[in-house]
Design a protein around this motif. Structure first.
Motif, PDB file in Angstrom:
ATOM      1  N   ALA A 185      65.118 -32.560 -86.621  1.00 17.77           N
ATOM      2  CA  ALA A 185      65.843 -32.441 -85.352  1.00 17.77           C
ATOM      3  C   ALA A 185      67.050 -33.389 -85.406  1.00 17.77           C
ATOM      4  CB  ALA A 185      64.926 -32.811 -84.192  1.00 17.77           C
ATOM      5  N   PRO A 186      68.043 -33.197 -84.545  1.00 19.94           N
ATOM      6  CA  PRO A 186      69.174 -34.128 -84.502  1.00 19.94           C
ATOM      7  C   PRO A 186      68.689 -35.558 -84.261  1.00 19.94           C
ATOM      8  CG  PRO A 186      69.656 -32.159 -83.224  1.00 19.94           C
ATOM      9  CD  PRO A 186      68.195 -32.079 -83.622  1.00 19.94           C
ATOM     10  N   LEU A 187      69.375 -36.514 -84.876  1.00 19.94           N
ATOM     11  CA  LEU A 187      68.954 -37.921 -84.818  1.00 19.94           C
ATOM     12  C   LEU A 187      68.825 -38.412 -83.372  1.00 19.94           C
ATOM     13  CD1 LEU A 187      68.215 -40.543 -86.249  1.00 19.94           C
ATOM     14  CD2 LEU A 187      70.671 -41.020 -86.478  1.00 19.94           C
ATOM     15  N   GLU A 188      69.738 -38.044 -82.497  1.00 20.74           N
ATOM     16  CA  GLU A 188      69.649 -38.498 -81.101  1.00 20.74           C
ATOM     17  C   GLU A 188      68.383 -37.960 -80.423  1.00 20.74           C
ATOM     18  OE1 GLU A 188      71.126 -40.869 -79.345  1.00 20.74           O
ATOM     19  OE2 GLU A 188      72.064 -41.314 -81.273  1.00 20.74           O
ATOM     20  N   GLU A 189      67.974 -36.759 -80.783  1.00 21.27           N
ATOM     21  CA  GLU A 189      66.737 -36.194 -80.233  1.00 21.27           C
ATOM     22  C   GLU A 189      65.521 -36.945 -80.771  1.00 21.27           C
ATOM     23  OE1 GLU A 189      64.415 -31.981 -80.688  1.00 21.27           O
ATOM     24  OE2 GLU A 189      66.589 -31.868 -80.285  1.00 21.27           O
ATOM     25  N   VAL A 190      65.543 -37.266 -82.055  1.00 25.45           N
ATOM     26  CA  VAL A 190      64.461 -38.045 -82.665  1.00 25.45           C
ATOM     27  C   VAL A 190      64.347 -39.400 -81.968  1.00 25.45           C
ATOM     28  CG1 VAL A 190      63.733 -39.234 -84.785  1.00 25.45           C
ATOM     29  CG2 VAL A 190      64.596 -36.871 -84.897  1.00 25.45           C
ATOM     30  N   MET A 191      65.492 -40.053 -81.765  1.00 27.11           N
ATOM     31  CA  MET A 191      65.489 -41.370 -81.135  1.00 27.11           C
ATOM     32  C   MET A 191      64.990 -41.283 -79.694  1.00 27.11           C
ATOM     33  SD  MET A 191      66.307 -43.230 -83.619  1.00 27.11           S
ATOM     34  CE  MET A 191      66.245 -44.738 -82.686  1.00 27.11           C
ATOM     35  N   ALA A 192      65.422 -40.278 -78.957  1.00 28.88           N
ATOM     36  CA  ALA A 192      64.983 -40.132 -77.564  1.00 28.88           C
ATOM     37  C   ALA A 192      63.476 -39.935 -77.491  1.00 28.88           C
ATOM     38  CB  ALA A 192      65.716 -38.956 -76.906  1.00 28.88           C
ATOM     39  N   THR A 193      62.947 -39.116 -78.389  1.00 27.76           N
ATOM     40  CA  THR A 193      61.495 -38.879 -78.414  1.00 27.76           C
ATOM     41  C   THR A 193      60.756 -40.170 -78.742  1.00 27.76           C
ATOM     42  OG1 THR A 193      61.831 -36.587 -79.082  1.00 27.76           O
ATOM     43  CG2 THR A 193      59.646 -37.541 -79.498  1.00 27.76           C
ATOM     44  N   LEU A 194      61.228 -40.891 -79.746  1.00 28.48           N
ATOM     45  CA  LEU A 194      60.582 -42.144 -80.147  1.00 28.48           C
ATOM     46  C   LEU A 194      60.618 -43.164 -79.012  1.00 28.48           C
ATOM     47  CD1 LEU A 194      59.230 -43.986 -82.204  1.00 28.48           C
ATOM     48  CD2 LEU A 194      61.504 -44.511 -83.100  1.00 28.48           C
ATOM     49  N   LEU A 195      61.749 -43.333 -78.385  1.00 32.35           N
ATOM     50  CA  LEU A 195      61.852 -44.322 -77.311  1.00 32.35           C
ATOM     51  C   LEU A 195      61.018 -43.921 -76.097  1.00 32.35           C
ATOM     52  CD1 LEU A 195      65.605 -45.285 -77.679  1.00 32.35           C
ATOM     53  CD2 LEU A 195      63.587 -46.565 -78.445  1.00 32.35           C
ATOM     54  N   GLN A 196      60.900 -42.637 -75.861  1.00 31.87           N
ATOM     55  CA  GLN A 196      60.019 -42.168 -74.780  1.00 31.87           C
ATOM     56  C   GLN A 196      58.556 -42.491 -75.106  1.00 31.87           C
ATOM     57  OE1 GLN A 196      60.049 -37.910 -74.102  1.00 31.87           O
ATOM     58  NE2 GLN A 196      59.672 -38.234 -71.924  1.00 31.87           N
ATOM     59  N   LEU A 197      58.158 -42.300 -76.343  1.00 31.35           N
ATOM     60  CA  LEU A 197      56.803 -42.647 -76.761  1.00 31.35           C
ATOM     61  C   LEU A 197      56.567 -44.142 -76.597  1.00 31.35           C
ATOM     62  CD1 LEU A 197      56.377 -40.541 -80.029  1.00 31.35           C
ATOM     63  CD2 LEU A 197      55.178 -40.207 -77.863  1.00 31.35           C
ATOM     64  N   MET A 198      57.542 -44.951 -76.992  1.00 38.64           N
ATOM     65  CA  MET A 198      57.419 -46.403 -76.880  1.00 38.64           C
ATOM     66  C   MET A 198      57.222 -46.802 -75.420  1.00 38.64           C
ATOM     67  SD  MET A 198      60.295 -49.351 -77.262  1.00 38.64           S
ATOM     68  CE  MET A 198      61.067 -48.650 -75.836  1.00 38.64           C
ATOM     69  N   GLN A 199      57.996 -46.227 -74.545  1.00 41.16           N
ATOM     70  CA  GLN A 199      57.928 -46.593 -73.134  1.00 41.16           C
ATOM     71  C   GLN A 199      56.632 -46.135 -72.478  1.00 41.16           C
ATOM     72  OE1 GLN A 199      61.593 -44.951 -71.697  1.00 41.16           O
ATOM     73  NE2 GLN A 199      62.793 -46.687 -72.434  1.00 41.16           N
ATOM     74  N   SER A 200      56.022 -45.100 -73.020  1.00 39.52           N
ATOM     75  CA  SER A 200      54.776 -44.593 -72.430  1.00 39.52           C
ATOM     76  C   SER A 200      53.557 -45.404 -72.845  1.00 39.52           C
ATOM     77  CB  SER A 200      54.566 -43.124 -72.827  1.00 39.52           C
ATOM     78  OG  SER A 200      54.256 -43.017 -74.206  1.00 39.52           O
ATOM     79  N   GLN A 201      53.727 -46.325 -73.794  1.00 39.97           N
ATOM     80  CA  GLN A 201      52.629 -47.152 -74.250  1.00 39.97           C
ATOM     81  C   GLN A 201      52.446 -48.342 -73.320  1.00 39.97           C
ATOM     82  OE1 GLN A 201      50.516 -46.311 -76.923  1.00 39.97           O
ATOM     83  NE2 GLN A 201      51.703 -44.486 -76.472  1.00 39.97           N
ATOM     84  N   PRO A 202      51.198 -48.656 -72.988  1.00 42.95           N
ATOM     85  CA  PRO A 202      50.972 -49.802 -72.083  1.00 42.95           C
ATOM     86  C   PRO A 202      51.365 -51.129 -72.720  1.00 42.95           C
ATOM     87  CG  PRO A 202      48.878 -48.780 -72.774  1.00 42.95           C
ATOM     88  CD  PRO A 202      49.997 -48.009 -73.376  1.00 42.95           C
TER      89      PRO A 202
END
Length: 169
Positions: A152-169
């Protein structure tokens, strides 16, 4: 502190994602570099599922350095990227394990054009990486809480990763 492991095969995009995270101000460490990894002699075993990288040598994490990195409380979030035979012993210390993956054709092309690392330039190295995609990537997939397709485009990869990070307690 959240500790997040980014793992995957050579050419999956670990180093690129790590560089972008660091550029955005996150503590992001590429454990595949000399500071955190080293060559070690391994026993030759013809029946082994994974062959060493170079003759009878393999590239593994420096366990003392990785442990010190994971024990240091100097940031809210630590991203560690890498893939080594001895990394599973550190899995319990990570809050999140993310597998970065890509189709084989993408991995082969990335290995061919990358300039930051010479591994994957020789045909036998490409063959080894493709073999590891078949044999080791499924294990990483089982260990990971999430998988991101880095084709996927790098910005999409980064957005997904940062969303995962933020969803972690």
């Amino acid at each position: 502190m959240k500790r997040i492991l980014l793992t995957g095969m050579s050419g999956a995009g670990k180093s690129t994602v790590t560089r972008v995270l660091a550029a955005r101000g996150y503590k992001a460490v590429d454990a595949d570099g000399d500071e955190f990894s080293q060559w070690v002699e391994v026993e030759g075993d013809a029946s082994a599922e994974v062959t060493p990288v170079d003759g009878n040598r393999d590239w593994v994490w420096r366990e003392d350095c990785i442990q010190e990195l994971l024990s240091t409380e100097d940031t809210d979030v630590l991203f560690v990227s890498g893939c080594a035979e001895n990394m599973p012993k550190f899995f319990p210390q990570f809050d999140l394990i993310v597998l970065l993956s890509a189709p084989a054709s993408v991995i082969v092309e990335r290995l061919r054009i990358r300039t930051t690392n010479q591994y994957g330039k020789r045909p036998e190295e490409v063959a080894r990486v493709l073999s590891l995609v078949e044999s080791i990537e499924p294990r990483l997939r089982r260990a990971a809480g999430y998988e991101i397709d880095t084709s996927a485009p790098l910005e999409e990869v980064m957005a997904t990763l940062l969303q995962l990070m933020q969803s972690q307690p």
